[in-house]
Design a protein around this motif. Structure first.
Motif, PDB file in Angstrom:
ATOM      1  N   LEU A  38       0.776  -1.240   0.011  1.00  0.00           N
ATOM      2  CA  LEU A  38      -0.073   0.281   0.033  1.00  0.00           C
ATOM      3  C   LEU A  38       0.555   1.347   0.003  1.00  0.00           C
ATOM      4  CD1 LEU A  38      -2.431  -0.981   2.780  1.00  0.00           C
ATOM      5  CD2 LEU A  38      -2.581  -1.205   0.111  1.00  0.00           C
ATOM      6  N   THR A  39       0.656   2.261  -0.802  1.00  0.00           N
ATOM      7  CA  THR A  39       1.137   3.513  -0.887  1.00  0.00           C
ATOM      8  C   THR A  39       0.304   4.750  -0.981  1.00  0.00           C
ATOM      9  OG1 THR A  39       3.002   4.707  -1.793  1.00  0.00           O
ATOM     10  CG2 THR A  39       1.749   3.242  -3.113  1.00  0.00           C
ATOM     11  N   THR A  40       0.484   5.928  -0.424  1.00  0.00           N
ATOM     12  CA  THR A  40      -0.097   7.092  -0.586  1.00  0.00           C
ATOM     13  C   THR A  40       0.300   7.753  -1.705  1.00  0.00           C
ATOM     14  OG1 THR A  40       0.858   8.140   1.000  1.00  0.00           O
ATOM     15  CG2 THR A  40      -1.026   7.248   1.820  1.00  0.00           C
ATOM     16  N   LYS A  41       1.679   7.289  -2.410  1.00  0.00           N
ATOM     17  CA  LYS A  41       2.251   8.049  -3.230  1.00  0.00           C
ATOM     18  C   LYS A  41       2.277   7.335  -4.700  1.00  0.00           C
ATOM     19  CE  LYS A  41       5.410  10.137   0.340  1.00  0.00           C
ATOM     20  NZ  LYS A  41       6.673  10.096   0.859  1.00  0.00           N
ATOM     21  N   GLU A  55      -3.250   1.406  -4.984  1.00  0.00           N
ATOM     22  CA  GLU A  55      -3.232   2.760  -4.768  1.00  0.00           C
ATOM     23  C   GLU A  55      -4.467   2.861  -3.795  1.00  0.00           C
ATOM     24  OE1 GLU A  55      -4.115   6.871  -7.194  1.00  0.00           O
ATOM     25  OE2 GLU A  55      -4.786   4.890  -7.990  1.00  0.00           O
ATOM     26  N   ILE A  56      -4.296   3.910  -2.887  1.00  0.00           N
ATOM     27  CA  ILE A  56      -5.012   4.351  -1.721  1.00  0.00           C
ATOM     28  C   ILE A  56      -5.892   5.409  -2.127  1.00  0.00           C
ATOM     29  CG2 ILE A  56      -5.410   5.056   0.766  1.00  0.00           C
ATOM     30  CD1 ILE A  56      -2.872   3.352   1.459  1.00  0.00           C
ATOM     31  N   ASP A  58      -8.914   8.373  -1.374  1.00  0.00           N
ATOM     32  CA  ASP A  58      -9.573   8.902  -0.224  1.00  0.00           C
ATOM     33  C   ASP A  58     -11.163   9.129  -0.676  1.00  0.00           C
ATOM     34  OD1 ASP A  58      -7.642   9.735   1.326  1.00  0.00           O
ATOM     35  OD2 ASP A  58      -7.266  11.723   0.250  1.00  0.00           O
TER      36      ASP A  58
END
Length: 58
Positions: A38-41, A55-56, A58
């Protein structure tokens, strides 16, 4: 299809070593499963690296 979050030791792609990170475990059936980092980038990663991540949003 089972989807669960776990903590796992994840190796770095560009250097030796790694660290514990959350991963998404997706089990399709008794014999088939996938584990995604998992990554926010996600958008900053190359296509080669993106295929190993989830991809995370929102």
């Amino acid at each position: 299809m089972a989807k669960k979050l776990y903590w796992a030791y994840v190796s770095f792609v560009d250097q030796p070593g790694g660290k514990e990170r959350p991963v998404l475990y997706v089990r399709e059936n008794q014999d088939s499963y996938f584990v995604y980092r998992l990554t926010t980038k996600f958008a900053n990663e190359s296509p080669q690296i993106q295929k190993n991540y989830f991809e995370i949003l929102d």
